[in-house]
Every structure is written in structure tokens, then in C-alpha cells.
Design a protein around this motif. Sequence first.
Motif, mmCIF file in Angstrom:
data_model
loop_
_atom_site.group_PDB
_atom_site.id
_atom_site.type_symbol
_atom_site.label_atom_id
_atom_site.label_comp_id
_atom_site.label_asym_id
_atom_site.label_seq_id
_atom_site.Cartn_x
_atom_site.Cartn_y
_atom_site.Cartn_z
ATOM 1 N N ALA B 123 83.020 51.906 55.774
ATOM 2 C CA ALA B 123 84.210 52.338 56.514
ATOM 3 C C ALA B 123 84.693 51.224 57.438
ATOM 4 O O ALA B 123 85.900 50.979 57.555
ATOM 5 C CB ALA B 123 83.893 53.594 57.320
ATOM 6 N N ALA B 124 83.748 50.542 58.072
ATOM 7 C CA ALA B 124 84.136 49.435 58.959
ATOM 8 C C ALA B 124 84.827 48.333 58.152
ATOM 9 O O ALA B 124 85.837 47.767 58.588
ATOM 10 C CB ALA B 124 82.905 48.884 59.676
ATOM 11 N N LEU B 126 86.506 48.714 55.344
ATOM 12 C CA LEU B 126 87.847 49.180 54.960
ATOM 13 C C LEU B 126 88.793 49.147 56.167
ATOM 14 O O LEU B 126 89.986 48.845 56.038
ATOM 15 C CB LEU B 126 87.763 50.602 54.386
ATOM 16 C CG LEU B 126 87.087 50.702 53.015
ATOM 17 C CD1 LEU B 126 86.852 52.154 52.628
ATOM 18 C CD2 LEU B 126 87.921 50.009 51.942
ATOM 19 N N GLY B 127 88.239 49.448 57.341
ATOM 20 C CA GLY B 127 89.045 49.340 58.567
ATOM 21 C C GLY B 127 89.514 47.911 58.791
ATOM 22 O O GLY B 127 90.656 47.674 59.193
ATOM 23 N N VAL B 129 90.027 45.767 56.460
ATOM 24 C CA VAL B 129 91.075 45.511 55.458
ATOM 25 C C VAL B 129 92.434 45.916 56.029
ATOM 26 O O VAL B 129 93.408 45.150 56.006
ATOM 27 C CB VAL B 129 90.797 46.299 54.149
ATOM 28 C CG1 VAL B 129 92.003 46.248 53.215
ATOM 29 C CG2 VAL B 129 89.568 45.751 53.439
ATOM 30 N N ILE B 130 92.484 47.136 56.586
ATOM 31 C CA ILE B 130 93.753 47.637 57.128
ATOM 32 C C ILE B 130 94.219 46.752 58.292
ATOM 33 O O ILE B 130 95.402 46.425 58.421
ATOM 34 C CB ILE B 130 93.602 49.109 57.579
ATOM 35 C CG1 ILE B 130 93.320 49.990 56.360
ATOM 36 C CG2 ILE B 130 94.855 49.596 58.291
ATOM 37 C CD1 ILE B 130 93.006 51.425 56.702
#
Lengths: 260, 171
Positions: B123-124, B126-127, B129-130
Motif C-alpha cells: 500500500a505504501a 502504491l501511495g 506511485v500516486i
Amino acid sequence: MRRFTASSFVLAAIAIGASAQAQTAVPAPTAPAPAPINCRRGYQCSSYGLCTEQNGRCVAVTSSDCRGSGVCRHMGACMADAGMCVVPPPEPLDTEDGTVDRNLDVMWGGLGVSLGGVGLGMVALPLLLLEDGDGIAPGLILTATGTTALVVGVPLIALGASDIPAGTKPANAGLMVGGVVLAGLGTASLTITSGVFIGSEDPLWGVPVALSLATMAGGSIMAAFGAATVPITPEDDEEWATSAPEIRVGPGGVGLDWRW
Amino acid sequence: MQQVDTGEEGDASPGLAIVAASLSTFVPVAVGIGMMGAADGEGGLIATGFAFTTLGLVIGPSAGHWYAGEAGRGAATMGLRFLAFGAGGGLTFGGIAVLVDSNDTGAEAAGFTMVGLASVMGAAGLGLVIWDLVDAGEAARRSNREDNEERRGTGPQVRFGVGQLSAEWRF
């Protein structure tokens, strides 16, 4: 370094002129003791913010002197400096005068969301470990929610903690946060749909995956537009300068200013 | 009114930075997922698709920063994503292996903990990435501001124009 605009100097000249007019009313030293000046009465206070008596002259000492005056309302000269009301120079947001050089609200919000996500994961763990298996479904839902919260929270922390250059502000902080949330939901959806549909016999398996990707991309671009920096306008200055309540305490008086 | 440099004018285009980051992320991810979906159990295609997806997520979002001239920042966030996804992948495989082989509650708890930590790391990642996708446009503006600042230089400067004269001394 503090830099003032041309209009500040014009105002300064006007203010000096008004102050000089007030001074001419003071008699020569040889004359009887001068009558005390009531600076709060008269046009120099209401028009130019010269509301405080200092050494026989009417000057602007605090920004509250300026805020009720005509030069503040009409020309934005709402800050006291060297006895006069001047237009405050654009400064990095968030200093004590009511502006912010970082999106601290966004950063703390992102931190809260991320910690909430970790908390949900910690609640999910014992549920997943229940021997009878009843906790697996709610545990997985909590894990997915917590993971999504982290995906949203991490970029919010990073974006909120980033410097905002002097004299600028984010174009639309709400759009930025909304875009990040949308991108986070798209990312979570992409993870889930990829896991569920890849390898399945369903011929339309690509549709939910593509929709998730589009949501992630759309949210990111929306957030990028919201995060773009634009110059601070005089309306912003006015809003920040007057939105908080201000208490004034002085000899013989207490006051509360709260404008919105 | 004081001139504010918003970074809109300069060599790097904020819009192009966003496009560069988005395309280099989403195209490999879409191709990779497509390959995995169409693999029909073929190991080579699945591995290639997985590699495309991973590279898209790790390298792609930094393209906007590289285009804008923030090479160091792009490399740093790429490294962070590599660590996050690498640790997440390792913990996932380790956790699943422990769960498969577990005979007691203790080992099961360890397996679930590892998978939980893997979710956090993923999740970190992917965060991050955003974050890079959203920050790409701003990276171009930052870079333009720095370039504009350098071009102005230091010392006394006098500029003449039609109907105007301005003098400035920067130090």
C-alpha cells in the motif's frame, strides 16, 4: 527580506501626509501643554489606520489599527509597519499571520488516514486467526479497507508536507484531496479486480480492470490539477487576514474583532 | 504587486510531465495485466506480464520528474517504491509459505503477520506511485522556477523598454 510594492509607498506617502496634518495641530513647545490627541476619532484613523497616539503623533501600531480603516478595505493595506498601514508582501503561507507554507491540514489528515489504515489491519489480524474461520470474511474486508486507506494516506502526507513557494497557493486543495482519494480507490480496485479476474474464464475480465486503471489515472490527473500552484490574490489575503477572531487588550479597554 | 514566479513559463511543461508520468506508468501496467490475463496458464507470458506491471509501477511514475530535470528526486522515489514492492513481495511469498506449512497457531499467526506487513508495504508503494503522478506537474514548475532564478543572476541589472526603465540589484 521584506519588499513592499509601489502601492505601499503611495500609501505610505498618503499616511505621512495625514500624520503631518495631525502634527500641525500640536502647538509649539513654548505654548501651554498640548491637549492630548484622541487618535481614534477623526478621519486619519478611519481612513488611514493612524489610530494610536505615540509621541504626539497618530500612527498605526498594530494590524488591528489598520484593519478597520479605509486603506485596508479598499487597497489591502492591512498591515502596520513603521507607523503606517501597508500592503503586506506576498509571503510563504503559514506563518503566524494566518497563511500556510505547507498544506499542514492535508498532511495531518493523510497521517490520520494512514494510521487508521494500519489500525484496521491490526484489528483484522486476530479476526483472520479465529480458529472456526468465521473471522476470515470480515478480516479480509478490514484488511482491504485498511490497505486502501494507506494508499490514500501516503500521498496525502507527502503532498501536504511539500513546500509551497512564496506568493503561491495550491489551485484547489479540495480537488487535490478528492483526486488522491479517487486514485487510491482506483488502485485498490485494480488490485482486487486483477486478483479476482486474471485467469478467470470470464471473457469480459478486462473491463473491470480497465475501469480501475482509468479511475486511478483520472484521479491522479485530477489531483495534479488541484495541486498546481497559482499566485495568491488580494482576496485570499483579505480572507486570511480577517477569518480568525482577534482579541485586543489595552489600557482602559478590551476588544474582540471577528470578521468573516 | 510583486511578481510571483509560478513556474508556468520555462523549458519544462507541467502538462507534458504529467503525461510522461501517466503514460509510462499506465501503459506498461495495462499491457502487463493484459498479458497475465491472456496467458492461460503459460508461465512465460505470466512472468513477462508480471515484469511489465512491476516495472510500470516502480519506474514509470518517476518519468515525469526525470523529464522535468529532477533526476535525483525521481531516482529516490523509484528506490523507495522498489524497496516497498520488493519487501511486500518477499513478505507475501514468505507469509504464504509459512501458512502452507504451518501446523500450529503460532506459525499461522506469524504467516498472517507477514502477509499483513506485506499489505502495508504494498500500500505504501502504491501511495508513492500516486504521489509521483500527482507531483509530476509541480516538479516541472519547480524546475522552471529554479531555471528562471538562475537566469536572472546576481548583481546590478538595468533594463530599458518602450516607455520604461527598471533597475534591480540582486544579491
